[in-house]
Every structure is written in structure tokens, then in C-alpha cells.
Scaffold this active site. Structure first.
Site, PDB file in Angstrom:
ATOM      1  N   LYS A 102       3.695   0.195 -26.598  1.00  0.00           N
ATOM      2  CA  LYS A 102       3.596   1.344 -27.496  1.00  0.00           C
ATOM      3  C   LYS A 102       2.202   1.446 -28.117  1.00  0.00           C
ATOM      4  CE  LYS A 102       7.829   2.586 -26.909  1.00  0.00           C
ATOM      5  NZ  LYS A 102       8.048   3.713 -25.976  1.00  0.00           N
ATOM      6  N   ASN A 132       1.198 -12.607 -25.702  1.00  0.00           N
ATOM      7  CA  ASN A 132      -0.154 -12.861 -25.223  1.00  0.00           C
ATOM      8  C   ASN A 132      -1.041 -13.414 -26.336  1.00  0.00           C
ATOM      9  OD1 ASN A 132      -2.979 -10.916 -24.361  1.00  0.00           O
ATOM     10  ND2 ASN A 132      -2.234 -12.599 -23.108  1.00  0.00           N
ATOM     11  N   GLY A 144       6.640 -16.009 -32.674  1.00  0.00           N
ATOM     12  CA  GLY A 144       6.103 -15.124 -31.646  1.00  0.00           C
ATOM     13  C   GLY A 144       5.396 -15.926 -30.572  1.00  0.00           C
ATOM     14  N   ALA A 175      -7.145 -11.065 -26.708  1.00  0.00           N
ATOM     15  CA  ALA A 175      -6.475 -12.352 -26.499  1.00  0.00           C
ATOM     16  C   ALA A 175      -7.013 -13.108 -25.287  1.00  0.00           C
ATOM     17  CB  ALA A 175      -4.971 -12.120 -26.351  1.00  0.00           C
ATOM     18  N   ARG A 189      -6.551  -0.317 -25.480  1.00  0.00           N
ATOM     19  CA  ARG A 189      -5.574   0.624 -24.930  1.00  0.00           C
ATOM     20  C   ARG A 189      -5.625   2.006 -25.562  1.00  0.00           C
ATOM     21  NH1 ARG A 189      -0.107  -2.116 -27.361  1.00  0.00           N
ATOM     22  NH2 ARG A 189      -1.172  -4.041 -26.808  1.00  0.00           N
ATOM     23  N   GLN A 223       0.151   2.069 -31.309  1.00  0.00           N
ATOM     24  CA  GLN A 223       0.292   2.116 -32.766  1.00  0.00           C
ATOM     25  C   GLN A 223      -0.491   3.300 -33.339  1.00  0.00           C
ATOM     26  OE1 GLN A 223       1.986  -0.003 -34.701  1.00  0.00           O
ATOM     27  NE2 GLN A 223       2.521  -1.602 -33.226  1.00  0.00           N
ATOM     28  N   LYS A 265      -8.302   1.523 -37.307  1.00  0.00           N
ATOM     29  CA  LYS A 265      -9.275   1.575 -36.201  1.00  0.00           C
ATOM     30  C   LYS A 265      -8.629   2.143 -34.933  1.00  0.00           C
ATOM     31  CE  LYS A 265      -7.681  -2.407 -34.226  1.00  0.00           C
ATOM     32  NZ  LYS A 265      -7.377  -2.785 -32.878  1.00  0.00           N
TER      33      LYS A 265
END
Lengths: 371, 371
Positions: B327, B42, B39, B184, B299, B329, B235
Site C-alpha cells: 500500500k 524486510n 515485526g 532496508a 515506491r 502511505q 515526505k
């Protein structure tokens, strides 16, 4: 330990060790109880709206009148107590919110507390040394109980002295505490919030819950008055650190780390220096929730930020300029808590409290808060 | 339980059950370990700066090159992997921050993971079903271990499926997780923060701590991989509720109540549906701290606020407009978590999760979030 109670529900009546709720009441005497509120500032006025509404709603439990001791002030030629009793608004400390008509302002302290079954204390703790002897002199009814809404602690040569203990020993009555994430203006506006009632006896806790709990102001009872009160004092130290972080321009990761590390040091400090503290207390509104509001809003965070940005400014200057003369409890607490930590040579176990003290009082660079 | 560890200190070497640190290492084979990062978004790019620096600093523990699998993209006529390897910057996902020269971008997955002793996963979990069989096909070295930095969970007809378990069963390797209050961009900027390494074996935990821990990125190890990963997923549900509160214009008291009640329901949910969860995990960065950052930034909070303010808007629209196609979660998690709660008729014990689900998917009024 898993918390088994549904958080939105009131404490079940069975929290009372003695049995059903009606057996839990303050005394076996079923006379409605008289409640007096000692203090009429911003928070006192906000909570008077809740208390007086509950008193009116439960005539079998409470005498319908809430007497509120008002330190008399002259406001544009009128006495504050007259304004409150006529216009039903504390125009100085909670303007814009009506007080129910059963809130009666009483400028004479003895008249305000005479015959009270419950004394609710809500004023700067510095007043207590003058007020408590006067209240005691007046005489207290049998089984009178106290509840302190005072955030702040006192100190003597041995270390921390809790306000509830000052009331308890000053008047010879049991004293519970009510603390939580309760910004007064938001409570007055009716925003949903929670609070924690820390008591020494579930009988008193269950009774006081009736006085404070509403659908919008949820009161949980914990059998840990000291833990609840200590949370209210220690979180101010952490909020200074959160302000330092803001002053340095750090973001959410760093702030979250300070809150978390602060919570852990609060716990550790309580366990180290006090007996009978309960882990669950830190999960209550007085613990993690009040800590969060203080680290994101609140005067300590704000002054901490200024302390870093306005290089060389003193705490006294910040109290005068940023707080318009109000005092910071947290700077004093930081100093005294550090004294207790240093005395037991435990600095390494309290790195955040130690760093905040050194930044606040020994000229350490703010960037050392978290290293 | 009192936390006895000083929060700023690294986990003591004695956290390793097997004895001293050097005996704790990944295998008895003392060859430096090869690490591959699967991966390069960010968060992957930000963490690559930390990992690669530690790898270079500890040549006895780690092979100095960090291979980073890059999903090849064309950026203004150049391959992203070429840009990273030439200019040492991921111009698409972490612009403005140099990657150390020992980060080597590898566009071929099999080349990227060939011979790796440690696989670090940091990409949307939807990719795993395609990638894991390819990695397995490539063959893994003996004693290879995984660590997932993927926030998000999957679901099947039985309920929650944890990403670390998907990796574990897909590759037949042990998989730890790293979660915390780690925005990040702030990690990349070098702001102080903390993270939690949840592991199934302290031997692996101690080794992986060497890979991730720095003076500015503090890694605590807990022997509770499932608890750490569940915190990272649950969370997001609470953060939707925090957004609803913001959308309604409520202040700090209400937000603090949501965070607190959310933390309690997270704990309760983990205890109810999983075994071996540890209370202390909720006091770690992955618990209370990550919850705070998500409820104040993030977000999910943002989309929750829009959901209330832009009446009638769908989650899909918010993903398209507010998140530019990313998206959420938490909406999926809210739905699946509610299914597990409803199946066991436990709605009354999870009033906040239940209310958030009903507001998000059944048209309930946002003001019912906390009543």
C-alpha cells in the site's frame, strides 16, 4: 524559524524596506534601465532568453535591447556575433534555442557595457581580472549595479575571495548574485525551476527580480549575497564526495547522508568564516536544491565517480577527458577550504570536507569519505 | 541556528540532561535489558542484524538474545520461524543475509514480548489495533519503553494520529521513533547511512542510541519525536510530486525545486499543526535526507511517475501492479493532510501539497504541480 512565505509566490513587494514597489526601483530617475550581459556561454545564452523577454515586457522599467558581450569566435567562416544577430541563435553554446531578437550580440566590450545601468556577469571568473579594468576605464553611469551569475570563487593568501566582492571592488558598484538549481539546458527548455537572488540591498533585489523572474523561473530574493554565493561554491566540494560514493557503488542511503552532512558543513563553514550569513539561505534554491542537483547530476559528481573507478587518474586528466577541457571549481575549492579549516585546526568539525580533501589530494581511500 | 555538533560523531554523552552516560541508562536497575522486536519484515530483519550485534557487544547493557516476533508463514512446507532459528535467514523478507544467531524468532506474540524492557515496533501500522491489546494483556515490566520504526501515520476525524502516540496510549509507555534515509536492502548490505532517533526524553534517547548506533549506521538523537515521525509521513506526499515531475519528463532543476518546496511545506505543516517541533529536525536524516531518497528512489516516486504516464490509471491499480499489493502511505496522507489544510483555509500557504492532492484525486493536470 518558520518560513512564512508561500514558496510559489513571488516575494511580496513589501520586501522592500523603502515602501511600495515603485519607490523601490533602481533610482528615482524613472528612465528605463539599460542592461548589458557580460558573457554569452551556455548559461549566459539561456538566461539571455529570460532577461530579454522580461525587458521587452516591461518597457517602463527596461530599455528593450539586451546587449550581450560576445567573445568573438569564428564558426565555419562566420563571426559568432554575426550569427547571433542574424540567425538569433548561439550555435556554439546553446544550439537549438532561438534567442529573442532584442538580444544583440556586441563583440566590443566597451560598446557592450557603455551606459549600462545593470551589468549581468556570466562568464568564467578567470576573465574578470582582464575585463573589469576595461569596463571601469569605459566609465560607469551613476547608480550602476552588478549581478553575478558566476559560480566559482577565488582565493588569496587569506582564504576565499568572493566573485561579487571582486566585481564590487573592481568597479566600485554594488553587486548581487543569482544562484540556484539551474542546469542551463533545462532552463532553456522551459522546465520549471527556481533560483535565488542574493543581494545587499532589498531595493536592488526587488528591481533585479523584475529582470529575472518568470512563471517558469521563480526567483526568491534573500538579503544575503555572501551566503548565496558561498553555497554555489561549497556544494561542488560535496558533489565530489557524492561522486566518490557512486564510484564505490553505494546507493541512495549513503548519497543522502553525504548531501545532508554536506549541507551541515556548508552552513557551519559559512558561519565560521563569514559574517551576516542567514540560516534561511540554506533552504533556498541556491542551498539545498542546487546541492541536490549537483550531487545527482553535474560534472563534479561525474568526475568524482571516475576518480574512484579509474584508479590513479589525475584531476587534470579527468578535466581533459571527461570535461573536454572544462575546469573543476570544486577541486580547487576543496583544497582552499581545507587550508582555511586546517589553519584554524577545525578538521574535527568538518569531517566530510576534510575526508573529501584527503581522498582528492592525499591518496586517502575513497571508502574513508564517511567514517 | 548553527549546528555545533560534528556530524560524524555520536551524540556526546552530555546530551543526557541527567549527567554522565551511566546515569542515563534506562532505569537505575543495572540488570541487562531485554529487547523484543515486534515485526520481521524486510526492514525489521535488516535492523535485527544491527540490534542483535549491539546487544551481544554490550552484555552489561543488554540481555544477549533479541526476541523477534514472527507472523508465522509456511514456506515450502516449513515454518518461517523455524527457518530463521535453524538457518538464520529470513528467506522470505530478507533473503541472502544471515541473521546473527542471537536473533530468535518467536511466533507467539505474548512469548515474544514477555518481560521485555524495550519493545521495538516494525510492522505495518494497521496491525497495531490488534496487537497492542494483546501485548498490554500480557503485562509490561515497570519502565518498559517503546520505539517505533513504523513509517506511516493514522488519521481520525480530527486529523493526523501519530503511531508513536497510538503505542504510547495503547500500552501506557513512552515511545520514541527511529526514522531516516534507510532503504532496508542497503542497510543490510552494510552501506553507510544515518538515522534519526526522535525521543521525548534524552535518557531514553541515549539508551536507545546504544541499541541502534554502529559505525555504518549512524544514529543522531533529537528531542522531537513528533517532528521526526511527521517527516517520515509527509515526505511520501512530496515523493508523489517528484514522481509526477519524472512522469512529465522534467529534469534535475524541477526535481530539486520539488524537494526544496516540499521540505519547506513539511516544516510549515508541522509548525502549524503541532507543538514543540524543532527546526533542526528537518536537517536530520529523517528530514532532508529521507526526503531526497524518497524523491529519487522509492515506491511513491515510482507510482507518481506511472500515474502520469499511464493516463487514467488508479492508485489501487498501481498498488496492485507496480507494488505487488503493497500500500502507498502517501496517497492517504495527501488526502488527510489536504483535509487539515482545507479546513483551516490554508491552501495558499501549501501550494505544493494542495497541487499534489488535486492531481492525485481531483483530476488536475500533472503540469499544475509547480504553477
Amino acid at each position: 524559524m518558520q518560513s512564512t512565505q508561500a514558496p510559489f509566490e513571488r516575494q511580496p513587494q513589501s520586501t522592500c524596506a523603502e515602501g511600495s514597489f515603485h519607490q523601490c526601483q533602481l533610482t528615482t530617475n524613472r528612465e528605463p534601465k539599460k542592461v548589458s550581459l557580460v558573457g554569452s556561454g551556455n548559461w549566459g545564452s539561456a538566461i539571455s532568453r529570460i532577461i530579454s523577454t522580461n525587458m521587452k515586457a516591461h518597457p517602463s522599467l527596461f530599455h528593450p535591447t539586451l546587449r550581450m558581450w560576445v567573445f568573438e569566435e569564428n564558426i565555419n567562416g562566420r563571426n559568432l556575433s554575426d550569427i547571433i544577430n542574424t540567425d538569433h541563435e548561439n550555435v556554439k553554446y546553446l544550439p537549438g534555442y532561438k534567442l529573442p531578437s532584442n538580444v544583440v550580440a556586441v563583440p566590443d566590450l566597451k560598446d557592450a557595457v557603455d551606459g549600462a545601468d545593470v551589468l549581468v556577469f556570466c562568464l568564467p571568473h578567470q576573465f574578470l581580472s582582464t575585463l573589469l579594468p576595461k569596463i571601469k576605464e569605459q566609465g560607469l553611469v551613476h547608480d550602476c549595479i552588478g549581478v553575478s551569475l558566476i559560480k566559482g570563487i577565488d582565493f588569496n593568501e587569506k582564504g576565499i575571495v568572493l566573485v561579487s566582492d571582486i566585481i564590487q571592488s573592481g568597479l566600485g558598484i554594488d553587486c548581487s548574485v543569482l544562484m540556484g538549481a539551474n542546469v542551463a539546458s533545462e532552463v532553456a527548455a522551459g522546465d520549471f525551476c527556481e533560483s535565488t537572488l542574493g543581494c545587499n540591498s532589498l531595493r536592488h533585489g526587488a528591481f533585479l527580480q523584475e529582470l529575472f523572474h518568470t512563471d517558469r523561473f521563480h526567483v526568491n530574493v534573500v538579503l544575503d549575497a555572501h551566503g548565496v554565493e558561498l553555497c554555489g561554491a561549497l556544494k561542488n566540494i560535496v558533489a565530489l564526495g557524492a561522486g566518490f560514493s557512486d564510484g564505490l557503488g553505494y546507493g541512495g542511503n549513503t548519497k543522502a547522508a553525504i548531501v545532508r552532512l554536506g549541507l551541515i558543513e556548508m552552513k557551519k563553514f559559512c558561519y565560521r568564516f563569514f559574517n551576516g550569513i542567514k540560516e534561511d539561505t540554506f533552504f533556498e534554491s541556491c542551498g539545498v536544491a542546487d546541492l541536490i542537483t549537483s550531487c545527482f547530476g553535474g560534472r563534479h559528481r561525474k568526475c568524482g565517480e571516475h576518480f574512484v573507478k579509474d584508479k590513479g587518474v589525475t584531476w587534470e586528466t579527468l578535466e581533459a577527458t571527461v570535461l573536454h577541457g572544462q575546469k573543476l571549481q570544486g577541486t580547487w575549492a576543496a583544497k582552499e577550504v581545507h587550508r582555511m579549516i586546517a589553519k584554524t585546526k577545525a578538521e574535527r568539525e568538518f569531517p566530510l570536507f576534510t575526508a573529501i580533501y584527503k581522498i582528492a589530494f592525499e591518496g586517502a581511500d575513497a571508502s574513508t569519505c564517511l567514517v
